[in-house]
Design an enzyme around this catalytic site. Structure first.
Site, PDB file in Angstrom:
ATOM      1  N   SER A 682       0.853  -1.186   0.000  1.00  0.00           N
ATOM      2  CA  SER A 682       0.000   0.000   0.000  1.00  0.00           C
ATOM      3  C   SER A 682       0.882   1.226   0.000  1.00  0.00           C
ATOM      4  O   SER A 682       0.431   2.333   0.188  1.00  0.00           O
ATOM      5  CB  SER A 682      -0.931   0.009   1.203  1.00  0.00           C
ATOM      6  OG  SER A 682      -0.203   0.279   2.376  1.00  0.00           O
ATOM      7  N   LYS A 725      -6.388   4.340   8.578  1.00  0.00           N
ATOM      8  CA  LYS A 725      -5.346   5.201   8.016  1.00  0.00           C
ATOM      9  C   LYS A 725      -5.737   6.675   8.081  1.00  0.00           C
ATOM     10  O   LYS A 725      -4.916   7.532   8.426  1.00  0.00           O
ATOM     11  CB  LYS A 725      -5.059   4.795   6.568  1.00  0.00           C
ATOM     12  CG  LYS A 725      -4.297   3.475   6.476  1.00  0.00           C
ATOM     13  CD  LYS A 725      -4.179   3.031   5.040  1.00  0.00           C
ATOM     14  CE  LYS A 725      -3.277   1.798   4.939  1.00  0.00           C
ATOM     15  NZ  LYS A 725      -3.251   1.273   3.579  1.00  0.00           N
TER      16      LYS A 725
END
Ligand code: ADP
Length: 776
Positions: A682, A725
């Protein structure tokens, strides 16, 4: 035989048969005499002021030894002292004088006499070389033996080093060893001193080996033995007391067990099995250690909640109240729980999936499970699976094994004392397995509704019904949960809290809870809102509220001390005295860039402790086209980095990068240690951005964070853990977050007040990323 002397070395002496003790010439020893013949022999010797002959019995258990039960060598000894003991025994202190061969035995009045030939041994003043070598060898043996034997200290054997005479030495050393009668006899009859030295050396080698093996075994069973030994001795004492009191215990004990077993009304096979065990007690001799094994087993089985249940409540309204009372926010989680409870009510008897709460530490997973127990009126027990490697921890050890116990599942049900508690299996993602078996497969059996109504613990041996237990699990991440287990579970994610939520949790829940737990009254302690915010921002940077609660608890503790010590009435904490109560602020942001820089990018990662900022640094220097990666690295990261380089090479011109950097420059990429992402790739767009920035010299916006993987063609791919996140970015006061366009659907998860704080941009290609991230 009545002739007193045939030659000077032959004598007629009263005999005491020895069992279990060894007496050597030149050594002093005491032992107890109880048998009538031995006492008569002793008294005769004492009366006539004569010596006594000590002859070892071949078999120690022989109560009334005949002549052929005695060895043909013995030790003539001097009686030094006697002491009458209560109960008819006499304790004798003797000094061994010389070995002798037994020539003939005879009965006289009521004791045995022997005609013997004394073996005279003179002190050897000048040992031969061979003797000397053997002497030294023996002393070495002694040292080795002492080192392995905790019952003998170095000081005890120190005098041996001074003995030069090999005869004296062998006898003295032998007396230190607790030898088998056979070995004792071998040493007695060995007239040749060199051979005797050798024999003793051989015996030593054997004994030392035994000690070593013993120690090995001890190490392994020590822990278990301590416990079972303690129980054994206690029970033994109990039996002794009972006997002393004249209580008839055996029969009634067994009957008692039988009565209790029948009362349980278990299925036929189980009952039969237990009755058989109970009846075995009758056939056993008193004091047999197996009695204890069976008794412990029956006690354990009888104390299980075979039929006991709490009356479950499926009152949704009450459940909602309990959940709200214990936890702030978490609305969707609470709704899921209420649904679950409602379904359980409707499908009573039918088996639903197992709930699994997944999220970072301190987000309330454990405490919400406790609330579920409260809300449904069940007992609560919990088992930590972190580090459980041994299947036996779950399923128990067979009862024939020393110190055997049931596994934790059964143990905890015993603790819950009902067969339908809420059973928390904590940290199911940290289960490991090794040669001791596979705990995951044992757990699968526990959780499988098709099998768990007849779970068999190795110790308990008969099936126990686990189907009424409400198992709930927790985990930090799903990745390491064995798929077969994951299959059985319904996952509920708790991502972490925003600053606003944390503030409310602290104010409404944590502070009142800590105040109460420390025995203060509500009005005795207060902490200002600003201080709570400061703790959240400057002392803790976590997804959950564990450290927050710890610090509040610390403040309350200090306050208690002050109230008690200085006899104050109340403590008020505010911005001015906060440090006094919880210490200095932690410097937290030293890893996060404080200004726009070249080659430094804020990536976002999803780790087992929640969302985290992952600062990636790229450096370019003269070289030969090498790519160097340092810091926290997984294979996935390396691939991401290579993909990024390829992409840049093929789009160099469009990106405004000059020269042949892949030939004349080295690139160094550094990832910080610590936060290891759990969600695989990611970081692709962050790496690419850092590289482009370093190669082009353009700075990166330091208040922007990003996450997303890229393809070789520069398309941005979706990632997991969006909520975690974004919360992390918010925690670190980022102004902007870049997310893959395909993650737009996850926007709903993000709390409104966070969306207000932070600008979220969705990107589809790396060009858009660079456009937004690089400062022009
Ligand atoms: P976890 O099991 O997720 O690691 P815990 O259940 O141990 O976390 O929670 C840590 C502490 O935070 C507990 O005292 C818990 O009561 C408290 N807590 C967590 N979330 C909340 C919440 N939403 N409301 C009130 N207290 C909370």
């Amino acid at each position: 035989m009545d002739k007193e002397k045939n030659n000077s070395l032959e004598k007629i002496i009263p005999v005491i048969p020895l069992r279990g003790v060894s007496v050597y010439p030149h050594t002093i020893m005491h032992f107890d005499v109880g048998r009538e013949k031995s006492i008569n022999a002793l008294n005769t010797s004492l009366l006539k002021d004569e010596k006594i002959l000590l002859v070892p019995q071949i078999e120690a258990i022989e109560e009334n030894p005949k002549f052929e039960d005695l060895y043909d060598y013995g030790v003539v000894s001097q009686i030094k002292q006697t002491l009458k003991l209560p109960g008819g025994n006499t304790r004798v202190l003797v000094e061994g004088e010389s070995r002798c061969k037994v020539l003939e035995l005879a009965n006289r009045d009521n004791y045995i006499v022997a005609r013997v030939e004394i073996i005279e041994e003179e002190e050897i003043k000048n040992p031969t070389e061979e003797m000397e070598v053997l002497r030294r060898l023996l002393l070495k043996d002694v040292n080795e033996y002492v080192r392995n034997n905790p019952l003998i200290t170095q000081e005890m054997v120190l005098p041996l080093m001074e003995i030069n005479d090999p005869i004296l030495l062998t006898d003295t050393i032998s007396s230190y060893l607790d030898l088998k009668t056979e070995d004792y006899y071998t040493l007695l009859k060995e007239v040749d001193i060199v051979k005797r030295l050798k024999t003793l050396h051989e015996i030593f080698l054997k004994e030392i080996e035994y000690l070593r093996i013993e120690e090995e075994i001890n190490k392994k069973v020590n822990v278990q033995i301590n416990k079972s030994q303690r129980e054994y001795f206690l029970k033994e004492q109990l039996t002794a007391i009972r006997e002393e009191l004249g209580e008839e215990e055996d029969e009634s004990l067994v009957d008692n067990y039988i009565k209790k077993i029948k009362k349980l009304k278990l299925d036929k096979d189980s009952q039969k099995h237990l009755l058989k065990e109970a009846n075995r007690l009758k056939t056993m001799s008193m004091g047999s250690p197996e009695i204890n094994v069976i008794q412990s087993y029956l006690d354990e089985v009888l104390s299980l909640p075979w039929k006991k249940t709490s009356k479950e409540s499926y009152d949704i309204k009450k459940a909602r109240e309990v959940l709200d009372e214990d936890h702030y926010g978490l609305n969707d989680v609470k709704e899921r729980i209420l649904e679950y409870i409602a379904v359980r009510k409707l499908t009573e008897g039918l088996k639903g999936p197992i709930l699994c709460f997944v999220g970072p530490p301190g987000v309330g997973k454990t405490s919400i499970v406790k609330s579920i127990a409260n809300a449904t009126n069940r007992e609560f027990v919990s088992m930590r699976l972190g580090g459980v490697r041994d299947e036996a921890e779950i399923r128990g050890h067979r009862k024939t094994y020393i110190g055997a116990m049931p596994g934790k599942i059964i143990k905890l049900l015993e603790k819950a004392d009902t067969k339908n508690p809420v059973f928390l299996l904590d940290e199911i993602d940290k289960l490991s397995s090794d040669f001791r078996g596979d705990p995951a497969s044992a757990l699968l059996e526990v959780l499988d509704p098709a099998q768990n109504d007849s779970f068999i613990d190795n110790y308990i041996e008969i099936p126990f019904d686990l189907s009424k237990v409400m198992f709930i699990t927790t985990a930090n991440s799903l990745n390491t949960i064995p798929p077969a287990l994951l299959d059985r579970m319904e996952v509920i994610r708790i991502a972490g809290y925003t600053e606003f939520e944390k503030f409310n949790i602290a104010k409404k829940y944590l502070v009142p809870k800590q105040v109460e737990e420390h025995g203060l009254k509500e009005e005795q302690f207060s902490i200002s809102d600003a201080s709570i915010r400061k703790i959240i921002l400057n002392y803790t940077r976590e997804s959950g509220v564990r450290n927050l609660e710890r610090l509040i608890s610390k403040a309350v503790r200090r306050a208690v001390v002050e109230i008690v010590e200085n006899e104050k009435d109340t403590i008020k904490i505010d911005g001015r005295n906060l440090e006094k109560y919880i210490g200095h602020e932690k410097i937290i942001d030293d890893d996060i860039p404080q200004q726009d820089m070249v080659g430094v990018v804020n990536g976002l990662a999803w780790t087992s402790v929640g969302g985290e900022i992952l600062t990636i640094e790229a450096n370019v220097m003269k070289g030969s086209g090498k790519l160097k990666l340092t810091g926290m690295l997984g294979d996935v990261m390396k691939e991401s980095a290579q993909a990024a380089v390829s992409y840049i090479r093929s789009n160099q011109e469009a990106l405004g990068i000059e020269g042949e950097f892949y030939k004349d420059k080295d690139i160094h990429l550094h990832f910080p240690e610590g936060a290891v992402p759990k969600d695989g790739p990611s970081a692709g767009i962050s790496i690419t951005t850092a590289l482009v920035s370093a190669l082009s010299g353009k700075k990166v916006d330091h208040e922007l964070a990003m996450t997303g993987e890229i393809t070789l063609r520069g398309r941005v791919l979706p990632i997991g853990g969006v909520k975690e996140k974004v919360l992390a970015a918010n925690r670190y006061s980022m102004k902007k977050v870049l997310l893959p366009l395909a993650n737009k659907k996850d926007l709903d998860e993000i709390p409104e007040n966070v969306k207000k704080n932070i600008e979220i941009k969705f990107v589809e290609t790396i060009d858009e990323v660079l456009e937004l991230a690089l400062i022009k």
